[in-house]
Design a protein around this motif. Structure first.
Motif: not given
Length: 418
Positions: A318-324
């Motif tokens: 989720i963190r990576c998806a949010s960053t992207a």
């Protein structure tokens, strides 16, 4: 006194014979190791691993540079299929050998750097991936190894996909090996699908062999996006029958496809169970990018399960998806959303109350209300329905209408099973 029997002299192998035996052993090792790498480039993971391991075990592979190359090739193979723990152990051995023999900058270390880069991409760590790719590319250039350069290029494309950026690296010289061709085709299809054109994704995949995991994964996801469940089910069947279907990355891809197929009929306990199985495997190996590759629908389903009850890798996904997705925020909003605001935004269509959201994140209801107030202000709306409409228009969330991610599809509190 009689004459005794003559003493037997010890057998001494002629120097030439000893050298011939050593040469034969070295050639046998080289043949196995070269054959293993060739099988890897052709996409035959099992055959490649067997030959590389046998080659590494032979006497002829004791020379330091040979061991470094073989350890790196094995690590790259393992990283390619998601065996990240074993890949990291092998690159550690290769680096140790290089340190002892003074070969840290030698081209023989290129595959070890590629393996570390691919592990970093898979785990959602772009800064490490970029550093290792630069090191690998430098060594491939010195050694003029076009096949290595093509693998580096393919990993760079995967890194660009994770970061949601178009890679700018120039094409290497020569023709790419089959395993790279399949990876690049899958990458092109993924970009088309995630840009909202699954039909174009299928066109990219039309003439590709159905024997590659990444290709079948993209074919199944594109078919699902077009509502072609029968074709998606056939892609899943073929994927599950691949020779390397037991590898970690391939197992996760099968489970993600199965989850999406199940969600088309509405969320059930089986839907949740399939996704949790995928997350458990991913947690063991630290695999993150496979869920990002699947797209927002999958990450939304992970959020809908409730992060506190899931393996730790779910939070990283989720963190990576949010960053992207932050670049998309900046395109339509005066002030970008925080990670927590994005997580809450994705959950708005579920119908969860503020109390239920507070329970999920182990915070007070007032904290959730504060996040919501900031979210509404940034979206320039005053209601939940307005926030959903505005966020959908901006592309921050997708319409929840596929039966698996909408409130009607089972993400509301009355149907929650995760």
């Amino acid at each position: 006194m009689g004459v005794g029997r003559p003493l037997l002299a010890p057998a001494i192998e002629p120097a030439g014979e000893s050298a011939r035996r050593a040469d034969a052993e070295r050639l046998a090792s080289v043949a196995l190791i070269s054959g293993g790498r060739a099988h890897f480039l052709a996409g035959n993971i099992g055959g490649a691993r067997d030959r590389l391991r046998r080659g590494l075990a032979r006497e002829g592979a004791r020379e330091p540079l040979s061991r470094i190359r073989t350890l790196g090739a094995l690590a790259l193979l393992d990283a390619w299929v998601g065996e990240t723990t074993r890949a990291t152990e092998l690159t550690g051995q290769a680096r140790a050998e290089a340190q002892v023999s003074g070969a840290l900058t030698h081209p023989a270390t290129a595959d070890a750097h590629l393996a570390d880069a691919l592990v970093a991409v898979s785990r959602g760590d772009p800064s490490v991936a970029e550093r290792e790719l630069r090191a690998a590319a430098l060594r491939a250039t010195v050694d003029d190894r076009s096949q290595t350069a093509w693998i580096a290029y393919a990993i760079g494309r995967e890194l660009g996909s994770v970061m949601d950026e178009e890679p700018t690296a120039p094409l290497p010289s020569g023709s790419p090996p089959p395993i790279v061709v399949e990876a690049l085709v899958a990458s092109r299809a993924r970009r088309a699908r995630r840009n909202g054109d699954p039909a174009a994704a299928l066109a990219v995949l039309a003439d590709r062999s159905p024997a590659a995991s990444a290709v079948l994964f993209e074919r199944g996801l594109a078919c699902l996006a077009l509502g072609r469940s029968a074709d998606a089910r056939e892609a899943l069947r073929l994927h599950s029958g691949l020779p390397d279907s037991g590898e970690p990355l391939h197992r996760i891809r099968s489970l993600v496809l199965a989850t999406s197929l199940s969600a088309m009929r509405g969320r059930t306990p089986r839907t949740d169970d399939l996704l949790v199985q995928a997350l458990r495997i991913a947690d063991e190996y630290g695999l993150v990018s496979v869920f990002l590759d699947a797209g927002p629908d999958t990450t939304s389903r992970i959020l809908g399960l409730g992060l506190p009850s899931l393996p730790p890798v779910a939070t990283q996904v989720i963190r990576c998806a949010s960053t992207a997705a932050r670049a998309a925020d900046g395109a339509g909003l005066a002030e970008p959303l925080t990670d927590r605001e994005r997580e809450l935004l994705v959950l708005l269509p579920t119908g969860f109350t503020n109390t239920q959201l507070a329970d999920r994140y182990f915070v007070s209801v007032n904290t959730i209300k504060s996040h919501m107030a900031h979210l509404y202000r940034k979206l320039e709306v005053s209601t939940r329905s307005g926030a959903i409409e505005r966020a959908t228009l901006l592309g921050l969330i997708r319409p929840w209408s596929d039966g698996g991610t909408s409130a009607e599809g089972g993400f509301g509190p009355g149907r929650r099973t995760g």
